[in-house]
Design a protein around this motif. Structure first.
Motif, PDB file in Angstrom:
ATOM      1  N   ASP A 269     -18.662 -37.280  17.707  1.00  0.00           N
ATOM      2  CA  ASP A 269     -19.015 -35.898  17.312  1.00  0.00           C
ATOM      3  C   ASP A 269     -17.929 -35.040  17.214  1.00  0.00           C
ATOM      4  OD1 ASP A 269     -21.658 -36.753  17.238  1.00  0.00           O
ATOM      5  OD2 ASP A 269     -22.442 -35.941  19.075  1.00  0.00           O
ATOM      6  N   TYR A 270     -17.032 -34.984  18.299  1.00  0.00           N
ATOM      7  CA  TYR A 270     -15.783 -34.347  18.178  1.00  0.00           C
ATOM      8  C   TYR A 270     -14.823 -34.624  16.857  1.00  0.00           C
ATOM      9  CZ  TYR A 270     -11.487 -31.839  18.903  1.00  0.00           C
ATOM     10  OH  TYR A 270     -10.310 -31.288  18.763  1.00  0.00           O
ATOM     11  N   ARG A 271     -14.668 -35.743  16.635  1.00  0.00           N
ATOM     12  CA  ARG A 271     -13.960 -36.499  15.873  1.00  0.00           C
ATOM     13  C   ARG A 271     -14.324 -36.052  14.246  1.00  0.00           C
ATOM     14  NH1 ARG A 271     -12.640 -42.345  18.425  1.00  0.00           N
ATOM     15  NH2 ARG A 271     -11.301 -41.502  20.101  1.00  0.00           N
ATOM     16  N   SER A 272     -15.627 -35.956  14.135  1.00  0.00           N
ATOM     17  CA  SER A 272     -16.357 -35.957  12.678  1.00  0.00           C
ATOM     18  C   SER A 272     -16.202 -34.219  12.664  1.00  0.00           C
ATOM     19  CB  SER A 272     -17.487 -36.694  12.785  1.00  0.00           C
ATOM     20  OG  SER A 272     -18.332 -35.838  13.584  1.00  0.00           O
ATOM     21  N   GLY A 273     -16.460 -33.554  13.546  1.00  0.00           N
ATOM     22  CA  GLY A 273     -16.543 -32.224  13.489  1.00  0.00           C
ATOM     23  C   GLY A 273     -18.166 -31.744  13.681  1.00  0.00           C
ATOM     24  N   ARG A 274     -18.946 -32.622  14.066  1.00  0.00           N
ATOM     25  CA  ARG A 274     -20.435 -32.440  14.447  1.00  0.00           C
ATOM     26  C   ARG A 274     -20.435 -31.489  15.590  1.00  0.00           C
ATOM     27  NH1 ARG A 274     -21.016 -37.765  12.945  1.00  0.00           N
ATOM     28  NH2 ARG A 274     -20.875 -38.416  14.992  1.00  0.00           N
ATOM     29  N   LEU A 275     -19.438 -31.206  16.330  1.00  0.00           N
ATOM     30  CA  LEU A 275     -19.240 -30.222  17.522  1.00  0.00           C
ATOM     31  C   LEU A 275     -19.029 -28.762  17.091  1.00  0.00           C
ATOM     32  CD1 LEU A 275     -18.012 -32.371  20.514  1.00  0.00           C
ATOM     33  CD2 LEU A 275     -20.198 -30.921  20.500  1.00  0.00           C
ATOM     34  N   GLY A 276     -18.340 -28.986  15.703  1.00  0.00           N
ATOM     35  CA  GLY A 276     -17.960 -27.561  15.191  1.00  0.00           C
ATOM     36  C   GLY A 276     -16.424 -27.729  15.191  1.00  0.00           C
ATOM     37  N   ALA A 277     -15.888 -26.530  14.585  1.00  0.00           N
ATOM     38  CA  ALA A 277     -14.510 -26.518  14.214  1.00  0.00           C
ATOM     39  C   ALA A 277     -13.682 -26.052  15.553  1.00  0.00           C
ATOM     40  CB  ALA A 277     -14.517 -25.585  13.112  1.00  0.00           C
ATOM     41  N   LEU A 278     -13.043 -27.011  16.232  1.00  0.00           N
ATOM     42  CA  LEU A 278     -12.470 -26.733  17.522  1.00  0.00           C
ATOM     43  C   LEU A 278     -11.144 -27.049  17.580  1.00  0.00           C
ATOM     44  CD1 LEU A 278     -15.609 -28.304  19.588  1.00  0.00           C
ATOM     45  CD2 LEU A 278     -15.466 -25.819  18.815  1.00  0.00           C
ATOM     46  N   THR A 279     -10.308 -26.034  18.090  1.00  0.00           N
ATOM     47  CA  THR A 279      -8.855 -26.390  18.194  1.00  0.00           C
ATOM     48  C   THR A 279      -8.836 -26.329  19.758  1.00  0.00           C
ATOM     49  OG1 THR A 279      -8.106 -25.437  16.090  1.00  0.00           O
ATOM     50  CG2 THR A 279      -6.455 -25.429  17.805  1.00  0.00           C
ATOM     51  N   LEU A 280      -7.946 -27.238  19.957  1.00  0.00           N
ATOM     52  CA  LEU A 280      -7.870 -27.378  21.593  1.00  0.00           C
ATOM     53  C   LEU A 280      -6.385 -26.829  22.339  1.00  0.00           C
ATOM     54  CD1 LEU A 280      -8.865 -31.237  22.083  1.00  0.00           C
ATOM     55  CD2 LEU A 280     -10.277 -29.026  22.127  1.00  0.00           C
ATOM     56  N   GLU A 281      -5.366 -26.481  21.235  1.00  0.00           N
ATOM     57  CA  GLU A 281      -4.116 -26.083  21.614  1.00  0.00           C
ATOM     58  C   GLU A 281      -3.733 -24.846  20.879  1.00  0.00           C
ATOM     59  OE1 GLU A 281      -2.186 -30.483  22.020  1.00  0.00           O
ATOM     60  OE2 GLU A 281      -1.613 -29.267  20.381  1.00  0.00           O
ATOM     61  N   ALA A 282      -3.111 -23.829  21.756  1.00  0.00           N
ATOM     62  CA  ALA A 282      -2.794 -22.506  21.277  1.00  0.00           C
ATOM     63  C   ALA A 282      -1.220 -22.550  21.011  1.00  0.00           C
ATOM     64  CB  ALA A 282      -3.346 -21.396  22.145  1.00  0.00           C
ATOM     65  N   PRO A 283      -0.711 -21.635  20.151  1.00  0.00           N
ATOM     66  CA  PRO A 283       0.685 -21.630  19.771  1.00  0.00           C
ATOM     67  C   PRO A 283       1.364 -20.955  21.111  1.00  0.00           C
ATOM     68  CG  PRO A 283      -0.268 -20.196  18.455  1.00  0.00           C
ATOM     69  CD  PRO A 283      -1.218 -20.973  18.859  1.00  0.00           C
TER      70      PRO A 283
END
Length: 283
Positions: A269-283
């Motif tokens: 679900d995470y890899r396909s985007g079914r959980l939503g558009a999610l970024t795990l790292e901030a600059p």
């Protein structure tokens, strides 16, 4: 983590040698990263390998990443004086815009060299990146045909091939080059989340539990919306996975939650985007 993730197959060493051998032949390095984990999806050796070459950082899979965070990353790279573009390599309007930018670079370079040396030179570009970030799909889109071998498993692209994408521009497609050491386990976990490390090299249950804990901290609403878990107060990752399994009716015989199925489903679900558009790292 009880089990360290370390995945560096032999063809990765071969890929590094290939890049070192051919870097002198190219004028532009296009480094494809995953927009969800821009820091983890690079190789710390790329900077040294790309020294004295024009470099383009391509944040791919922007459709799977938090758009606000992608904008922050783009601004961050630009502030470092780097050429950066964010794309979805499956969106031809994005690919066409990228193609236009690269051709403009090649044409400017062609004019400059002619003014300086009286000869016309084409631009050769090398596309680099860790496995499974979409390198071959980017090249196929730019070439407008499936000339580069594409696979959905890490490490499918192994050989060397030149692909002409414009009369003035050709690309060298290279195998993905993964981080050759596992001293940053957070980065290795992030690569496991996005599928850049083969599932056979990880403990999927342990990785899924870590992903749940990460998402609970950054995007709790994603878990609530997808799996119907309203109250996560005081729950650790494993308890949360069990609750998700019970809620989704992923049950083993005897009424116990099927956490192995839940782990596979969550990562998918995470890899396909079914959980939503999610970024795990901030600059």
């Amino acid at each position: 983590m009880s089990r360290h993730i370390h995945w560096y197959p032999g063809h990765m060493s071969k890929a590094k040698r290939l890049i070192q051998e051919h870097i002198k032949l190219v004028d532009l390095i296009i480094e494809v990263r995953d927009a969800r984990v821009p820091r983890s999806s690079t190789n710390p050796e790329f900077g040294a390998l790309c020294r004295n070459k024009q470099r383009l950082i391509l944040l791919n899979k922007k459709d799977l990443a938090d758009p606000d965070m992608t904008q922050r990353w783009t601004s961050f790279f630009k502030s470092q004086g780097l050429w950066v573009e964010a794309i979805n390599c499956l969106d031809m309007s994005d690919v066409n815009q990228l193609r236009k930018s690269i051709i403009e670079f090649a044409e400017e370079r062609r004019k400059l060299i002619y003014q300086q040396k009286g000869i016309y030179k084409n631009t050769r570009a090398m596309v680099v990146g860790i496995p499974n970030v979409g390198k071959s799909t980017v090249i196929n889109g730019l070439a407008k045909s499936a000339k580069a071998k594409v696979g959905d498993k890490p490490g499918v692209t192994r050989g060397k091939q030149w692909i002409r994408v414009h009369p003035y521009v050709e690309f060298l497609d290279t195998p993905g080059l993964l981080w050759p050491r596992a001293d940053d386990q957070t980065a290795m976990l992030h690569l496991a989340y996005i599928g850049s490390i083969g599932d056979e090299a990880i403990d999927m249950l342990e990785v899924a539990v870590k992903l749940i804990e990460t998402l609970k901290g950054l995007y709790p609403q994603a878990i609530q919306k997808r799996y119907g878990i309203e109250n996560m107060e005081g729950m650790d990752g494993y308890s949360l996975l069990e609750a998700i399994c019970l809620n989704q009716k992923w049950i083993r015989s005897g009424g116990n939650p099927d956490v192995d199925r839940g782990a596979r489903q969550l990562l998918g679900d995470y890899r396909s985007g079914r959980l939503g558009a999610l970024t795990l790292e901030a600059p």
